[in-house]
Design a protein around this motif. Structure first.
Motif, PDB file in Angstrom:
ATOM      1  N   LEU A 245       0.807  -1.222   0.000  1.00  0.00           N
ATOM      2  CA  LEU A 245       0.000   0.000   0.000  1.00  0.00           C
ATOM      3  C   LEU A 245       0.842   1.276   0.000  1.00  0.00           C
ATOM      4  N   LEU A 246       2.127   1.162   0.336  1.00  0.00           N
ATOM      5  CA  LEU A 246       2.963   2.343   0.521  1.00  0.00           C
ATOM      6  C   LEU A 246       3.810   2.653  -0.700  1.00  0.00           C
ATOM      7  N   THR A 247       3.804   3.915  -1.088  1.00  0.00           N
ATOM      8  CA  THR A 247       4.745   4.417  -2.093  1.00  0.00           C
ATOM      9  C   THR A 247       5.655   5.395  -1.365  1.00  0.00           C
ATOM     10  N   ILE A 248       6.885   4.947  -1.091  1.00  0.00           N
ATOM     11  CA  ILE A 248       7.830   5.736  -0.302  1.00  0.00           C
ATOM     12  C   ILE A 248       8.793   6.442  -1.245  1.00  0.00           C
ATOM     13  N   TYR A 249       8.799   7.764  -1.174  1.00  0.00           N
ATOM     14  CA  TYR A 249       9.678   8.527  -2.057  1.00  0.00           C
ATOM     15  C   TYR A 249      11.135   8.219  -1.737  1.00  0.00           C
ATOM     16  N   CYS A 356      -6.962  10.685   3.908  1.00  0.00           N
ATOM     17  CA  CYS A 356      -5.766  11.307   3.324  1.00  0.00           C
ATOM     18  C   CYS A 356      -4.891  10.271   2.617  1.00  0.00           C
ATOM     19  N   THR A 357      -4.512  10.566   1.399  1.00  0.00           N
ATOM     20  CA  THR A 357      -3.768   9.603   0.573  1.00  0.00           C
ATOM     21  C   THR A 357      -2.287   9.944   0.433  1.00  0.00           C
ATOM     22  N   ALA A 358      -1.823  10.963   1.146  1.00  0.00           N
ATOM     23  CA  ALA A 358      -0.401  11.327   1.096  1.00  0.00           C
ATOM     24  C   ALA A 358      -0.011  11.960   2.429  1.00  0.00           C
ATOM     25  N   MET A 359       1.259  11.755   2.820  1.00  0.00           N
ATOM     26  CA  MET A 359       1.744  12.272   4.090  1.00  0.00           C
ATOM     27  C   MET A 359       3.207  12.664   3.986  1.00  0.00           C
ATOM     28  N   ALA A 360       3.619  13.562   4.874  1.00  0.00           N
ATOM     29  CA  ALA A 360       5.028  13.957   4.970  1.00  0.00           C
ATOM     30  C   ALA A 360       5.440  13.906   6.433  1.00  0.00           C
ATOM     31  N   MET A 396       1.711   7.101  10.314  1.00  0.00           N
ATOM     32  CA  MET A 396       1.280   6.647   8.991  1.00  0.00           C
ATOM     33  C   MET A 396      -0.131   6.073   9.021  1.00  0.00           C
ATOM     34  N   PHE A 397      -0.453   5.378  10.105  1.00  0.00           N
ATOM     35  CA  PHE A 397      -1.757   4.734  10.183  1.00  0.00           C
ATOM     36  C   PHE A 397      -2.889   5.700  10.487  1.00  0.00           C
ATOM     37  N   ARG A 398      -2.601   6.978  10.574  1.00  0.00           N
ATOM     38  CA  ARG A 398      -3.694   7.943  10.616  1.00  0.00           C
ATOM     39  C   ARG A 398      -4.295   8.108   9.230  1.00  0.00           C
ATOM     40  N   GLY A 399      -3.518   7.786   8.181  1.00  0.00           N
ATOM     41  CA  GLY A 399      -3.933   8.023   6.808  1.00  0.00           C
ATOM     42  C   GLY A 399      -4.700   6.875   6.179  1.00  0.00           C
ATOM     43  N   SER A 400      -4.761   6.878   4.845  1.00  0.00           N
ATOM     44  CA  SER A 400      -5.653   5.979   4.106  1.00  0.00           C
ATOM     45  C   SER A 400      -5.270   4.511   4.208  1.00  0.00           C
ATOM     46  N   ILE A 401      -4.032   4.188   4.611  1.00  0.00           N
ATOM     47  CA  ILE A 401      -3.667   2.768   4.713  1.00  0.00           C
ATOM     48  C   ILE A 401      -4.506   2.056   5.773  1.00  0.00           C
ATOM     49  N   ARG A 402      -5.039   2.794   6.745  1.00  0.00           N
ATOM     50  CA  ARG A 402      -5.861   2.133   7.758  1.00  0.00           C
ATOM     51  C   ARG A 402      -7.155   1.604   7.147  1.00  0.00           C
ATOM     52  N   ASN A 403      -7.528   2.108   5.958  1.00  0.00           N
ATOM     53  CA  ASN A 403      -8.703   1.612   5.240  1.00  0.00           C
ATOM     54  C   ASN A 403      -8.309   0.658   4.116  1.00  0.00           C
ATOM     55  N   LYS A 406      -4.065   2.819  -0.831  1.00  0.00           N
ATOM     56  CA  LYS A 406      -2.679   3.222  -1.067  1.00  0.00           C
ATOM     57  C   LYS A 406      -2.406   4.621  -0.511  1.00  0.00           C
ATOM     58  N   MET A 407      -1.128   4.855  -0.161  1.00  0.00           N
ATOM     59  CA  MET A 407      -0.746   6.151   0.385  1.00  0.00           C
ATOM     60  C   MET A 407       0.688   6.476  -0.016  1.00  0.00           C
ATOM     61  N   ALA A 408       0.913   7.731  -0.439  1.00  0.00           N
ATOM     62  CA  ALA A 408       2.249   8.202  -0.785  1.00  0.00           C
ATOM     63  C   ALA A 408       2.922   8.781   0.460  1.00  0.00           C
ATOM     64  N   CYS A 409       4.209   8.480   0.649  1.00  0.00           N
ATOM     65  CA  CYS A 409       4.915   8.862   1.877  1.00  0.00           C
ATOM     66  C   CYS A 409       6.197   9.616   1.558  1.00  0.00           C
TER      67      CYS A 409
END
Length: 428
Positions: A245-249, A356-360, A396-403, A406-409
């Motif tokens: 689920l994670l796309t890590i820059y 939320c589908t992206a986080m920093a 990280m688990f505040r974001g869309s991965i908890r559902n 996918k989420m960009a990180c």
């Protein structure tokens, strides 16, 4: 049977669902106190149980929440409260809990240790003037009976904390102090359940070790419509699903030039700067470095993970947030969630950002050096890498991965990225 059961399971595994199920299946008339970080969760848990559970209220002109809490305890009610109120409980409340054989269910770990704000020179004064004594176990005993209008009235907080039995002093050439949550906050309960994840990297684990309070870790699994506890094993995390689920820059090079978004821009050498984006790094960072970080945040959400402002969340140390905020990454100092998308780096147990589908994650977490030295001074090893990983995973688990989405990180600290990669491959 051990008093403390630590349900150490990945976010979304069903820890709270198990706790609610356990309370609803209560056939022995047990009394529960459920502790959670947020009032919204207090209301949710109360609504999900069949115990006629109550929560304290501060009625105008009729006393404080703590007073109402003690009345509910005296009446033998099952109760749901916040961590903040749990921390405020006094000796009378603890006695009522012990007398009534309550079971504690704590959603996420408590704030069990704080650095006590006093200079080492002032501690020396208190010792030399005969006001305090440092015991072998680090406990501070108050010796004098001075009044607050006398010479050392400024040390009233020291006196109060020492008399409560929560103050510890340690150090060889330079004494320091910390205050600890009273251990009877846990030991007075008949049973204790801690709902958390990666407990071995958290301060409450080291606190239990200090007081020699025994605990056992469990995982939670779902069978059919029911949840059950099993012996702990990290295989139940199913980290491989999270990894998908994670796309890590990651850093990349264009025509031999490294990207400017990650740590390699600041290091300028191949050797990793382990402390990049730590609190001390921010404290000494130049205006140019702050500007670069601010630009990086904007660039990531505009060019690498194009995201609407209301679909992203970000963090740094709160005292530094204003200097990094920008058109994409909003910060409102009054925590108005409708005006910002900043989230504290220690956030836990909220679903408010699940869309939320992206986080920093603009931090690189280390244990407070005073807290670290306190535990080390008592031969208790601390794992700062696991602490850093634990807080990153929680964020990280505040974001869309908890559902399961996918989420960009964006995690510019190379240390934090490496810890996450090792975790996803079951190497941590």
């Amino acid at each position: 049977m051990e008093k403390v059961k630590v349900i150490d399971a990945i976010c979304g595994a069903g820890k709270t669902s198990y706790a609610i199920q356990m309370m609803n299946e209560n056939t022995f008339g047990k009394k529960f106190i459920f502790v959670t970080p947020f009032l919204s969760e207090v209301k949710r848990v109360i609504g999900a149980t069949n115990l006629n559970m109550a929560t304290p209220i501060a009625a105008r002109g009729k006393g404080k929440k703590l007073d109402h809490l003690k009345k509910l305890l005296a009446d033998g009610r099952s109760i749901a409260i916040t961590h903040q109120l749990f921390k405020m409980m006094d000796h009378e409340a603890h006695e009522l809990i012990q007398q009534s054989d309550y079971t504690l269910i704590m959603d996420e770990v408590a704030e069990v240790i704080e650095v006590f704000p006093i200079a080492s020179q002032d501690i020396d004064i208190l010792i030399n003037d005969g006001h305090i004594k440092i015991e072998k176990d680090s406990s501070v005993t108050w010796l004098s009976d001075y009044k607050q209008d006398e010479k050392h009235a400024i040390f009233a907080d020291v006196k109060n904390a020492a008399n409560l039995g929560i103050l510890k002093a340690f150090g060889n050439t330079k004494l320091q102090m910390v205050s600890l949550l009273p251990i009877n906050s846990f030991s007075n309960f008949k049973e204790v359940y801690i709902l958390t994840y990666l407990f071995d990297g958290q301060l409450q684990k080291y606190y239990y070790d200090y007081f020699d309070l025994q605990y056992k870790k469990y995982s939670v699994i779902k069978k059919g419509d029911l949840y059950k506890l099993v012996s702990y094993h990290n295989k139940y995390d199913q980290r491989e699903k999270l990894k998908e689920l994670l796309t890590i820059y990651e850093d990349y090079e264009t025509q031999g030039r490294p990207s400017t978004l990650n740590s390699n821009y600041f290091a300028r050498v191949k050797k990793t700067n382990r402390y990049l984006l730590s609190y001390s790094w921010y404290e000494s960072a130049t205006p140019e470095k702050y500007k670069r970080l601010q630009q990086n945040l904007t660039s990531f959400f505009r060019t690498q993970a194009t995201t609407d402002n209301d679909k992203l969340f970000w963090t740094t140390y709160k005292s530094k947030a204003k200097r990094l905020s920008n058109a994409k990454c909003k910060f409102n100092k009054y925590d108005d969630r409708e005006k910002d998308n900043f989230v504290p780096c220690t956030i836990r147990a909220t679903n408010d950002y699940a869309h939320c589908t992206a986080m920093a994650y603009m931090v690189n977490r280390f244990l407070n050096p005073v807290e670290k030295q306190f535990f080390l001074s008592h031969d208790i090893d601390v794992d700062e890498d696991l602490l850093a990983l634990s807080e990153l995973i929680q964020f990280m688990f505040r974001g869309s991965i908890r559902n399961g989405e996918k989420m960009a990180c964006y995690i510019p600290s190379e240390r934090q990225r490496d810890l996450l990669k090792k975790y996803l491959d079951y190497l941590l």
